[in-house]
Design an enzyme around this catalytic site. Structure first.
Site, PDB file in Angstrom:
ATOM      1  N   ILE A   1      13.898   7.934  -1.604  1.00  0.00           N
ATOM      2  CA  ILE A   1      13.095   7.690  -2.880  1.00  0.00           C
ATOM      3  C   ILE A   1      11.839   8.354  -2.587  1.00  0.00           C
ATOM      4  O   ILE A   1      11.488   8.419  -1.554  1.00  0.00           O
ATOM      5  CB  ILE A   1      12.888   5.793  -2.700  1.00  0.00           C
ATOM      6  CG1 ILE A   1      14.178   5.037  -2.706  1.00  0.00           C
ATOM      7  CG2 ILE A   1      11.573   5.565  -3.974  1.00  0.00           C
ATOM      8  CD1 ILE A   1      15.102   5.374  -3.901  1.00  0.00           C
TER       9      ILE A   1
ATOM     10  N   ASN B   1       9.143  -5.632   2.713  1.00  0.00           N
ATOM     11  CA  ASN B   1       9.342  -4.141   2.522  1.00  0.00           C
ATOM     12  C   ASN B   1       8.861  -3.157   3.620  1.00  0.00           C
ATOM     13  O   ASN B   1       9.411  -2.009   3.777  1.00  0.00           O
ATOM     14  CB  ASN B   1       8.769  -3.946   1.097  1.00  0.00           C
ATOM     15  CG  ASN B   1       8.542  -2.642   0.913  1.00  0.00           C
ATOM     16  OD1 ASN B   1       9.584  -1.785   0.635  1.00  0.00           O
ATOM     17  ND2 ASN B   1       7.311  -2.171   0.976  1.00  0.00           N
TER      18      ASN B   1
ATOM     19  N   LYS C   1      17.624  -0.993  10.553  1.00  0.00           N
ATOM     20  CA  LYS C   1      17.916  -1.280   9.279  1.00  0.00           C
ATOM     21  C   LYS C   1      19.104  -2.137   9.320  1.00  0.00           C
ATOM     22  O   LYS C   1      19.522  -2.904   8.486  1.00  0.00           O
ATOM     23  CB  LYS C   1      17.929  -0.079   8.355  1.00  0.00           C
ATOM     24  CG  LYS C   1      16.634   0.595   7.981  1.00  0.00           C
ATOM     25  CD  LYS C   1      15.860  -0.464   7.588  1.00  0.00           C
ATOM     26  CE  LYS C   1      14.048   0.192   7.094  1.00  0.00           C
ATOM     27  NZ  LYS C   1      13.385  -0.789   6.395  1.00  0.00           N
TER      28      LYS C   1
ATOM     29  N   SER D   1       0.822  -1.035  -0.197  1.00  0.00           N
ATOM     30  CA  SER D   1      -0.009  -0.053   0.022  1.00  0.00           C
ATOM     31  C   SER D   1       0.950   1.336   0.130  1.00  0.00           C
ATOM     32  O   SER D   1       0.309   2.348  -0.233  1.00  0.00           O
ATOM     33  CB  SER D   1      -0.800   0.029   1.157  1.00  0.00           C
ATOM     34  OG  SER D   1      -0.155  -0.182   2.451  1.00  0.00           O
TER      35      SER D   1
ATOM     36  N   TYR E   1      15.953   4.237  13.619  1.00  0.00           N
ATOM     37  CA  TYR E   1      15.693   3.699  12.138  1.00  0.00           C
ATOM     38  C   TYR E   1      17.075   2.811  11.734  1.00  0.00           C
ATOM     39  O   TYR E   1      16.985   1.751  11.326  1.00  0.00           O
ATOM     40  CB  TYR E   1      15.187   4.647  11.338  1.00  0.00           C
ATOM     41  CG  TYR E   1      14.933   4.210   9.869  1.00  0.00           C
ATOM     42  CD1 TYR E   1      13.770   3.705   9.644  1.00  0.00           C
ATOM     43  CD2 TYR E   1      15.956   4.947   8.761  1.00  0.00           C
ATOM     44  CE1 TYR E   1      13.507   3.390   8.090  1.00  0.00           C
ATOM     45  CE2 TYR E   1      15.650   4.313   7.587  1.00  0.00           C
ATOM     46  CZ  TYR E   1      14.516   3.798   7.187  1.00  0.00           C
ATOM     47  OH  TYR E   1      14.111   3.500   5.961  1.00  0.00           O
ATOM     48  N   SER E   2      18.088   3.495  12.056  1.00  0.00           N
ATOM     49  CA  SER E   2      19.465   3.043  11.553  1.00  0.00           C
ATOM     50  C   SER E   2      19.774   1.503  12.226  1.00  0.00           C
ATOM     51  O   SER E   2      20.241   0.630  11.525  1.00  0.00           O
ATOM     52  CB  SER E   2      20.614   3.966  12.101  1.00  0.00           C
ATOM     53  OG  SER E   2      20.388   5.317  11.193  1.00  0.00           O
ATOM     54  N   ALA E   3      19.363   1.667  13.551  1.00  0.00           N
ATOM     55  CA  ALA E   3      19.577   0.402  14.130  1.00  0.00           C
ATOM     56  C   ALA E   3      18.567  -0.766  13.678  1.00  0.00           C
ATOM     57  O   ALA E   3      19.164  -1.938  13.464  1.00  0.00           O
ATOM     58  CB  ALA E   3      19.122   0.536  15.696  1.00  0.00           C
TER      59      ALA E   3
HETATM   60  P1  NAP Z   1       5.601   4.378   2.800  1.00  0.00           P
HETATM   61  O1  NAP Z   1       5.140   4.873   1.490  1.00  0.00           O
HETATM   62  O2  NAP Z   1       5.474   5.066   3.965  1.00  0.00           O
HETATM   63  O3  NAP Z   1       5.082   2.982   2.977  1.00  0.00           O
HETATM   64  C1  NAP Z   1       5.146   2.033   4.181  1.00  0.00           C
HETATM   65  C2  NAP Z   1       4.352   0.759   3.890  1.00  0.00           C
HETATM   66  O4  NAP Z   1       4.678   0.054   5.254  1.00  0.00           O
HETATM   67  C3  NAP Z   1       2.770   0.892   4.087  1.00  0.00           C
HETATM   68  O5  NAP Z   1       2.359  -0.067   2.878  1.00  0.00           O
HETATM   69  C4  NAP Z   1       2.334   0.589   5.366  1.00  0.00           C
HETATM   70  O6  NAP Z   1       1.019   0.108   5.477  1.00  0.00           O
HETATM   71  C5  NAP Z   1       3.503  -0.326   5.733  1.00  0.00           C
HETATM   72  N1  NAP Z   1       3.530  -0.536   7.242  1.00  0.00           N
HETATM   73  C6  NAP Z   1       3.944   0.272   8.223  1.00  0.00           C
HETATM   74  N2  NAP Z   1       3.650  -0.192   9.469  1.00  0.00           N
HETATM   75  C7  NAP Z   1       3.211  -1.215   9.436  1.00  0.00           C
HETATM   76  C8  NAP Z   1       2.703  -2.206  10.186  1.00  0.00           C
HETATM   77  N3  NAP Z   1       2.946  -2.000  11.725  1.00  0.00           N
HETATM   78  N4  NAP Z   1       2.176  -3.486   9.768  1.00  0.00           N
HETATM   79  C9  NAP Z   1       2.231  -3.579   8.479  1.00  0.00           C
HETATM   80  N5  NAP Z   1       2.638  -2.837   7.421  1.00  0.00           N
HETATM   81  C10 NAP Z   1       2.925  -1.705   7.942  1.00  0.00           C
HETATM   82  O7  NAP Z   1       7.120   3.986   2.708  1.00  0.00           O
HETATM   83  P2  NAP Z   1       8.001   3.704   1.417  1.00  0.00           P
HETATM   84  O8  NAP Z   1       8.940   4.790   1.327  1.00  0.00           O
HETATM   85  O9  NAP Z   1       7.524   2.856   0.489  1.00  0.00           O
HETATM   86  O10 NAP Z   1       9.200   2.638   2.307  1.00  0.00           O
HETATM   87  C11 NAP Z   1       8.968   1.170   2.025  1.00  0.00           C
HETATM   88  C12 NAP Z   1      10.327   0.652   2.767  1.00  0.00           C
HETATM   89  O11 NAP Z   1      11.552   1.274   2.096  1.00  0.00           O
HETATM   90  C13 NAP Z   1      10.298   0.699   4.185  1.00  0.00           C
HETATM   91  O12 NAP Z   1      10.906  -0.521   4.912  1.00  0.00           O
HETATM   92  C14 NAP Z   1      11.581   1.841   4.504  1.00  0.00           C
HETATM   93  O13 NAP Z   1      12.012   2.059   5.371  1.00  0.00           O
HETATM   94  C15 NAP Z   1      12.328   1.758   3.160  1.00  0.00           C
HETATM   95  N6  NAP Z   1      13.196   2.798   2.662  1.00  0.00           N
HETATM   96  C16 NAP Z   1      12.568   3.753   1.991  1.00  0.00           C
HETATM   97  C17 NAP Z   1      13.167   4.933   1.622  1.00  0.00           C
HETATM   98  C18 NAP Z   1      12.537   6.208   1.029  1.00  0.00           C
HETATM   99  O14 NAP Z   1      13.193   7.110   0.773  1.00  0.00           O
HETATM  100  N7  NAP Z   1      11.271   6.246   0.918  1.00  0.00           N
HETATM  101  C19 NAP Z   1      14.466   4.936   1.792  1.00  0.00           C
HETATM  102  C20 NAP Z   1      15.310   3.552   2.341  1.00  0.00           C
HETATM  103  C21 NAP Z   1      14.417   2.657   2.875  1.00  0.00           C
HETATM  104  P3  NAP Z   1      -0.152   0.798   5.729  1.00  0.00           P
HETATM  105  O15 NAP Z   1      -0.109   2.201   5.031  1.00  0.00           O
HETATM  106  O16 NAP Z   1      -1.350  -0.090   4.944  1.00  0.00           O
HETATM  107  O17 NAP Z   1      -0.379   0.748   7.092  1.00  0.00           O
END
Ligand code: NAP
Length: 248
Positions: free
Chosen positions: A190, A89, A161, A13, A157-159
């Site tokens: 991203i 993810n 990851k 999502s 968050y760093s911990a």
């Molecule tokens: P996002 O758009 O905020 O999406 C986060 C997703 O995680 C949503 O689908 C959300 O689901 C789900 N989620 C959060 N808490 C949850 C829980 N307790 N149980 C189940 N699902 C949960 O974030 P994103 O940028 O796509 O990030 C995706 C991954 O990439 C993350 O692990 C993030 O740390 C990593 N990442 C992102 C970036 C970046 O720059 N965007 C950089 C490095 C790493 P619902 O909304 O349905 O609750």
């Protein structure tokens, strides 16, 4: 070619999860799109999959709730059998300087991001690693450059990851003999809802550290995830692959 292969994408999502799910469906995989609170956004992901001629379905659970994961994933396995791939993810941030970080900020990020490695993978790995499953499989985890370099304002968050990176490498060793690859993607910045939340001044400062001078697109993570799911990537395991525009 991949029609009989099923892939679970957690956080489908959200921005990166959606791109991984849609790109995987375009490559022919049947994609089980996970969400927690954002059902409408998960439905949009599934609609994009179907519009692209792909197939999939939705699943809901809270990745920080071990029992919820076990119940829903056992039901999924009873319905679909052993998966080909898992893109683990989903994750959150709760940023603050360390002195400003509450115990709740620490716990929420660790329980969501790191515990979900166990909560989601544990109910699924036994079936994938079983001797009856001759074809192997693919596990992809989502870390971050924050887990490699350590970012100001992100000790929690760093911990989480960095923990995912260690767990991914260890699991890769355990599953290599079963032809299951386990790799970690470590994105830089991203364009998703997660990065929209960053203070504009800090965002500009971060852009200054990226030689390509732009944020990445979720599809640029999805493309790598789809390659790692492929048969062609069968000898790549225990790796952390960064996608970050040259950030150091
Ligand atoms: P996002 O758009 O905020 O999406 C986060 C997703 O995680 C949503 O689908 C959300 O689901 C789900 N989620 C959060 N808490 C949850 C829980 N307790 N149980 C189940 N699902 C949960 O974030 P994103 O940028 O796509 O990030 C995706 C991954 O990439 C993350 O692990 C993030 O740390 C990593 N990442 C992102 C970036 C970046 O720059 N965007 C950089 C490095 C790493 P619902 O909304 O349905 O609750």
């Amino acid at each position: 070619m991949n029609e009989d292969k099923k892939v679970l994408v957690t956080g489908a999502s959200g921005g990166i999860g959606r791109a991984c799910a849609v790109e995987a469906a375009k490559a022919g995989y049947y994609v089980i799109c996970h969400y927690n609170g954002s059902k409408g956004k998960a439905e949009e992901t599934l609609a994009q999959i179907e519009a692209a001629g792909g197939k999939g379905e939705l699943i809901q659970f809270n990745i920080s709730d071990r029992e919820d994961c076990k119940v829903k994933l056992d039901e999924m396995t009873a319905k679909h059998g052993v998966l080909w791939g898992i893109i683990n993810n989903a994750g959150i941030t709760r940023d603050n300087t360390f002195v400003g970080l509450t115990g709740d900020d620490w716990d929420a990020v660790i329980h969501t991001n790191l515990d979900s490695f166990y909560n989601v993978l544990s109910p699924l790995v036994m079936g994938m690693a079983s001797r009856k499953n001759k074809r192997g499989g693919r596990i992809i985890t989502m870390a971050s450059v924050s887990g490699l370099y350590g970012n100001r304002g992100q000790t929690n968050y760093s911990a989480s990851k960095a923990g995912i990176i260690g767990a991914t490498k260890a699991l890769a060793v355990e599953l290599a003999g079963r032809n299951i690859t386990v790799n970690c993607i470590a994105p830089g910045v991203i364009e998703t809802d997660m990065t929209k939340a960053i203070d504009p001044q800090i965002y500009d400062m971060i852009m200054g550290t990226i030689p390509m001078k732009r944020a990445g697109k979720p599809e640029e993570i999805g493309a790598l995830a789809v390659f790692l799911l492929s048969e062609a990537a069968g000898y790549i395991t225990r790796q952390v692959i960064t996608v970050n525009g040259g950030m150091q």
